[in-house]
Design a protein around this motif. Structure first.
Motif, PDB file in Angstrom:
ATOM      1  N   LYS A  61       0.841  -1.193   0.000  1.00 59.80           N
ATOM      2  CA  LYS A  61       0.000   0.000   0.000  1.00 59.80           C
ATOM      3  C   LYS A  61       0.877   1.245   0.000  1.00 59.80           C
ATOM      4  N   PHE A  62       0.557   2.187  -0.911  1.00 56.90           N
ATOM      5  CA  PHE A  62       1.217   3.488  -0.964  1.00 56.90           C
ATOM      6  C   PHE A  62       0.183   4.525  -0.553  1.00 56.90           C
ATOM      7  N   THR A  63       0.438   5.234   0.515  1.00 58.63           N
ATOM      8  CA  THR A  63      -0.476   6.260   0.989  1.00 58.63           C
ATOM      9  C   THR A  63       0.195   7.618   0.823  1.00 58.63           C
ATOM     10  N   ARG A  64      -0.383   8.434  -0.043  1.00 66.51           N
ATOM     11  CA  ARG A  64       0.163   9.772  -0.287  1.00 66.51           C
ATOM     12  C   ARG A  64      -0.698  10.803   0.420  1.00 66.51           C
ATOM     13  N   GLU A  65      -0.041  11.752   1.087  1.00 66.17           N
ATOM     14  CA  GLU A  65      -0.765  12.855   1.710  1.00 66.17           C
ATOM     15  C   GLU A  65       0.055  14.126   1.564  1.00 66.17           C
ATOM     16  N   ILE A  66      -0.635  15.246   1.620  1.00 65.92           N
ATOM     17  CA  ILE A  66       0.029  16.539   1.521  1.00 65.92           C
ATOM     18  C   ILE A  66       0.242  17.058   2.940  1.00 65.92           C
ATOM     19  N   LYS A  67       1.508  17.347   3.254  1.00 70.43           N
ATOM     20  CA  LYS A  67       1.872  17.901   4.564  1.00 70.43           C
ATOM     21  C   LYS A  67       2.802  19.081   4.336  1.00 70.43           C
ATOM     22  N   ASP A  68       2.404  20.248   4.817  1.00 69.87           N
ATOM     23  CA  ASP A  68       3.226  21.463   4.681  1.00 69.87           C
ATOM     24  C   ASP A  68       3.673  21.699   3.235  1.00 69.87           C
ATOM     25  N   GLY A  69       2.761  21.453   2.278  1.00 68.16           N
ATOM     26  CA  GLY A  69       3.065  21.693   0.876  1.00 68.16           C
ATOM     27  C   GLY A  69       3.891  20.611   0.214  1.00 68.16           C
ATOM     28  N   LYS A  70       4.276  19.589   0.962  1.00 67.90           N
ATOM     29  CA  LYS A  70       5.032  18.473   0.406  1.00 67.90           C
ATOM     30  C   LYS A  70       4.126  17.260   0.278  1.00 67.90           C
ATOM     31  N   MET A  71       4.465  16.361  -0.649  1.00 65.48           N
ATOM     32  CA  MET A  71       3.748  15.100  -0.759  1.00 65.48           C
ATOM     33  C   MET A  71       4.558  14.041  -0.016  1.00 65.48           C
ATOM     34  N   VAL A  72       3.941  13.452   0.998  1.00 65.32           N
ATOM     35  CA  VAL A  72       4.596  12.417   1.785  1.00 65.32           C
ATOM     36  C   VAL A  72       3.945  11.084   1.432  1.00 65.32           C
ATOM     37  N   MET A  73       4.759  10.159   0.940  1.00 68.90           N
ATOM     38  CA  MET A  73       4.258   8.844   0.542  1.00 68.90           C
ATOM     39  C   MET A  73       4.791   7.796   1.509  1.00 68.90           C
ATOM     40  N   THR A  74       3.868   7.099   2.158  1.00 66.28           N
ATOM     41  CA  THR A  74       4.228   6.009   3.057  1.00 66.28           C
ATOM     42  C   THR A  74       3.951   4.695   2.333  1.00 66.28           C
ATOM     43  N   LEU A  75       4.995   3.875   2.192  1.00 67.00           N
ATOM     44  CA  LEU A  75       4.882   2.581   1.532  1.00 67.00           C
ATOM     45  C   LEU A  75       4.868   1.511   2.611  1.00 67.00           C
ATOM     46  N   THR A  76       3.903   0.601   2.560  1.00 70.47           N
ATOM     47  CA  THR A  76       3.761  -0.419   3.592  1.00 70.47           C
ATOM     48  C   THR A  76       3.665  -1.797   2.954  1.00 70.47           C
ATOM     49  N   PHE A  77       4.454  -2.744   3.492  1.00 70.67           N
ATOM     50  CA  PHE A  77       4.373  -4.137   3.063  1.00 70.67           C
ATOM     51  C   PHE A  77       4.826  -5.018   4.216  1.00 70.67           C
ATOM     52  N   GLU A  78       3.959  -5.946   4.617  1.00 73.47           N
ATOM     53  CA  GLU A  78       4.254  -6.927   5.672  1.00 73.47           C
ATOM     54  C   GLU A  78       4.898  -6.279   6.901  1.00 73.47           C
ATOM     55  N   GLY A  79       4.320  -5.185   7.363  1.00 78.57           N
ATOM     56  CA  GLY A  79       4.785  -4.549   8.591  1.00 78.57           C
ATOM     57  C   GLY A  79       5.968  -3.619   8.429  1.00 78.57           C
ATOM     58  N   VAL A  80       6.545  -3.543   7.235  1.00 74.91           N
ATOM     59  CA  VAL A  80       7.671  -2.646   6.995  1.00 74.91           C
ATOM     60  C   VAL A  80       7.141  -1.381   6.328  1.00 74.91           C
ATOM     61  N   GLN A  81       7.581  -0.227   6.829  1.00 75.49           N
ATOM     62  CA  GLN A  81       7.173   1.044   6.248  1.00 75.49           C
ATOM     63  C   GLN A  81       8.392   1.829   5.763  1.00 75.49           C
ATOM     64  N   ALA A  82       8.229   2.432   4.605  1.00 74.67           N
ATOM     65  CA  ALA A  82       9.207   3.375   4.086  1.00 74.67           C
ATOM     66  C   ALA A  82       8.465   4.689   3.865  1.00 74.67           C
ATOM     67  N   VAL A  83       9.164   5.791   4.042  1.00 68.73           N
ATOM     68  CA  VAL A  83       8.556   7.108   3.830  1.00 68.73           C
ATOM     69  C   VAL A  83       9.405   7.875   2.829  1.00 68.73           C
ATOM     70  N   ARG A  84       8.750   8.356   1.780  1.00 65.57           N
ATOM     71  CA  ARG A  84       9.438   9.138   0.742  1.00 65.57           C
ATOM     72  C   ARG A  84       8.735  10.491   0.640  1.00 65.57           C
ATOM     73  N   THR A  85       9.521  11.561   0.713  1.00 68.90           N
ATOM     74  CA  THR A  85       8.987  12.911   0.716  1.00 68.90           C
ATOM     75  C   THR A  85       9.356  13.607  -0.593  1.00 68.90           C
ATOM     76  N   TYR A  86       8.345  14.257  -1.178  1.00 72.58           N
ATOM     77  CA  TYR A  86       8.504  14.947  -2.455  1.00 72.58           C
ATOM     78  C   TYR A  86       8.139  16.414  -2.313  1.00 72.58           C
ATOM     79  N   GLU A  87       8.848  17.277  -3.045  1.00 69.49           N
ATOM     80  CA  GLU A  87       8.510  18.685  -3.137  1.00 69.49           C
ATOM     81  C   GLU A  87       8.071  18.979  -4.552  1.00 69.49           C
ATOM     82  N   LYS A  88       7.241  20.022  -4.713  1.00 69.37           N
ATOM     83  CA  LYS A  88       6.822  20.394  -6.062  1.00 69.37           C
ATOM     84  C   LYS A  88       8.036  20.803  -6.877  1.00 69.37           C
ATOM     85  N   ALA A  89       8.089  20.295  -8.090  1.00 69.56           N
ATOM     86  CA  ALA A  89       9.234  20.573  -8.976  1.00 69.56           C
ATOM     87  C   ALA A  89       8.970  21.790  -9.838  1.00 69.56           C
TER      88      ALA A  89
END
Length: 132
Positions: free
Chosen positions: A104-132
Protein backbone atom coordinates in the motif's frame (compact mmCIF):
# COMPACT_ATOMS: atom_id res chain seq x y z
CA UNK A 1 -10.04 15.20 -3.78
CA UNK A 2 -7.22 13.88 -5.92
CA UNK A 3 -6.74 17.34 -7.50
CA UNK A 4 -4.63 18.39 -4.48
CA UNK A 5 -2.00 15.86 -5.67
CA UNK A 6 -2.01 16.96 -9.33
CA UNK A 7 1.45 18.40 -9.79
CA UNK A 8 5.04 17.52 -10.65
CA UNK A 9 6.86 16.20 -7.57
CA UNK A 10 10.61 15.59 -7.06
CA UNK A 11 11.90 13.15 -4.42
CA UNK A 12 13.85 15.02 -1.73
CA UNK A 13 14.02 12.53 1.15
CA UNK A 14 13.72 8.77 1.55
CA UNK A 15 13.64 6.71 4.74
CA UNK A 16 13.82 2.88 5.02
CA UNK A 17 13.25 2.34 1.27
CA UNK A 18 16.00 -0.31 0.98
CA UNK A 19 14.39 -2.40 3.73
CA UNK A 20 10.97 -2.05 2.09
CA UNK A 21 12.39 -3.28 -1.24
CA UNK A 22 14.30 -6.10 0.49
CA UNK A 23 11.13 -7.41 2.15
CA UNK A 24 9.36 -7.24 -1.24
CA UNK A 25 12.08 -9.52 -2.62
CA UNK A 26 13.72 -6.96 -4.90
CA UNK A 27 17.20 -8.23 -5.89
CA UNK A 28 20.25 -6.47 -4.41
CA UNK A 29 21.44 -4.85 -7.66
CA UNK A 30 17.97 -3.46 -8.41
CA UNK A 31 17.73 -2.12 -4.85
CA UNK A 32 21.00 -0.26 -5.37
CA UNK A 33 19.48 1.56 -8.36
CA UNK A 34 16.30 2.21 -6.39
CA UNK A 35 18.22 3.70 -3.50
CA UNK A 36 20.16 6.24 -5.57
CA UNK A 37 17.44 7.17 -8.05
CA UNK A 38 15.59 10.42 -7.34
CA UNK A 39 12.37 10.02 -9.32
CA UNK A 40 10.00 12.73 -10.40
CA UNK A 41 6.31 11.85 -10.01
CA UNK A 42 3.73 13.62 -12.14
CA UNK A 43 0.12 13.20 -11.03
CA UNK A 44 -2.64 14.47 -13.30
CA UNK A 45 -6.17 13.79 -14.43
CA UNK A 46 -7.29 12.69 -17.86
CA UNK A 47 -11.08 12.89 -17.88
CA UNK A 48 -12.25 10.55 -15.10
CA UNK A 49 -8.88 8.80 -14.81
CA UNK A 50 -6.00 9.59 -12.49
CA UNK A 51 -2.60 9.41 -14.20
CA UNK A 52 0.57 8.73 -12.21
CA UNK A 53 3.85 8.99 -14.13
CA UNK A 54 7.11 8.12 -12.43
CA UNK A 55 10.18 9.36 -14.28
CA UNK A 56 13.73 8.34 -13.40
CA UNK A 57 17.05 7.36 -14.89
CA UNK A 58 16.25 3.73 -13.91
CA UNK A 59 12.79 3.29 -15.44
CA UNK A 60 9.74 5.33 -16.40
CA UNK A 61 6.24 4.12 -15.62
CA UNK A 62 2.76 5.42 -16.32
CA UNK A 63 -0.42 4.27 -14.62
CA UNK A 64 -3.91 5.51 -15.46
CA UNK A 65 -7.17 4.37 -13.89
CA UNK A 66 -10.45 5.55 -12.46
CA UNK A 67 -10.64 5.79 -8.69
CA UNK A 68 -11.86 2.49 -7.26
CA UNK A 69 -11.36 0.57 -10.51
CA UNK A 70 -8.92 -2.37 -10.47
CA UNK A 71 -6.21 -2.37 -13.15
CA UNK A 72 -3.22 -4.50 -14.14
CA UNK A 73 0.20 -3.12 -13.26
CA UNK A 74 3.73 -4.33 -13.86
CA UNK A 75 5.91 -2.86 -11.12
CA UNK A 76 9.44 -1.49 -11.73
CA UNK A 77 10.79 -4.75 -10.25
CA UNK A 78 8.61 -6.74 -12.71
CA UNK A 79 5.89 -8.01 -10.39
CA UNK A 80 2.48 -8.41 -12.05
CA UNK A 81 -0.11 -7.02 -9.66
CA UNK A 82 -3.77 -5.95 -9.50
CA UNK A 83 -3.90 -2.33 -8.39
CA UNK A 84 -6.45 0.27 -7.37
CA UNK A 85 -6.35 4.01 -6.71
CA UNK A 86 -8.68 5.42 -4.05
CA UNK A 87 -9.16 8.48 -1.94
CA UNK A 88 -9.36 7.76 1.80
CA UNK A 89 -10.31 11.11 3.27
CA UNK A 90 -7.59 13.49 2.11
CA UNK A 91 -5.14 10.66 1.31
CA UNK A 92 -4.50 9.26 -2.18
CA UNK A 93 -4.03 5.50 -1.75
CA UNK A 94 -2.57 3.03 -4.25
CA UNK A 95 -2.94 -0.67 -3.34
CA UNK A 96 -1.14 -3.50 -5.16
CA UNK A 97 -2.24 -7.14 -4.71
CA UNK A 98 -0.52 -10.31 -5.93
CA UNK A 99 -0.17 -13.92 -4.77
CA UNK A 100 -2.16 -13.24 -1.58
CA UNK A 101 0.11 -10.29 -0.71
CA UNK A 102 -0.64 -6.58 -0.52
CA UNK A 103 1.45 -3.43 -0.69
CA UNK A 104 0.00 0.00 0.00
CA UNK A 105 1.22 3.49 -0.96
CA UNK A 106 -0.48 6.26 0.99
CA UNK A 107 0.16 9.77 -0.29
CA UNK A 108 -0.76 12.86 1.71
CA UNK A 109 0.03 16.54 1.52
CA UNK A 110 1.87 17.90 4.56
CA UNK A 111 3.23 21.46 4.68
CA UNK A 112 3.06 21.69 0.88
CA UNK A 113 5.03 18.47 0.41
CA UNK A 114 3.75 15.10 -0.76
CA UNK A 115 4.60 12.42 1.79
CA UNK A 116 4.26 8.84 0.54
CA UNK A 117 4.23 6.01 3.06
CA UNK A 118 4.88 2.58 1.53
CA UNK A 119 3.76 -0.42 3.59
CA UNK A 120 4.37 -4.14 3.06
CA UNK A 121 4.25 -6.93 5.67
CA UNK A 122 4.78 -4.55 8.59
CA UNK A 123 7.67 -2.65 6.99
CA UNK A 124 7.17 1.04 6.25
CA UNK A 125 9.21 3.38 4.09
CA UNK A 126 8.56 7.11 3.83
CA UNK A 127 9.44 9.14 0.74
CA UNK A 128 8.99 12.91 0.72
CA UNK A 129 8.50 14.95 -2.45
CA UNK A 130 8.51 18.68 -3.14
CA UNK A 131 6.82 20.39 -6.06
CA UNK A 132 9.23 20.57 -8.98
Amino acid sequence: MVDAFCAKWKLVQSHNFDEYMRVLGVPFATRQFGNVTKPTVVISRDGDKVVVKTLSTFRNTELAAKLGEEFDETTPDDRHVKSTFNMEGDKFVHVQKWDGKESKFTREIKDGKMVMTLTFEGVQAVRTYEKA
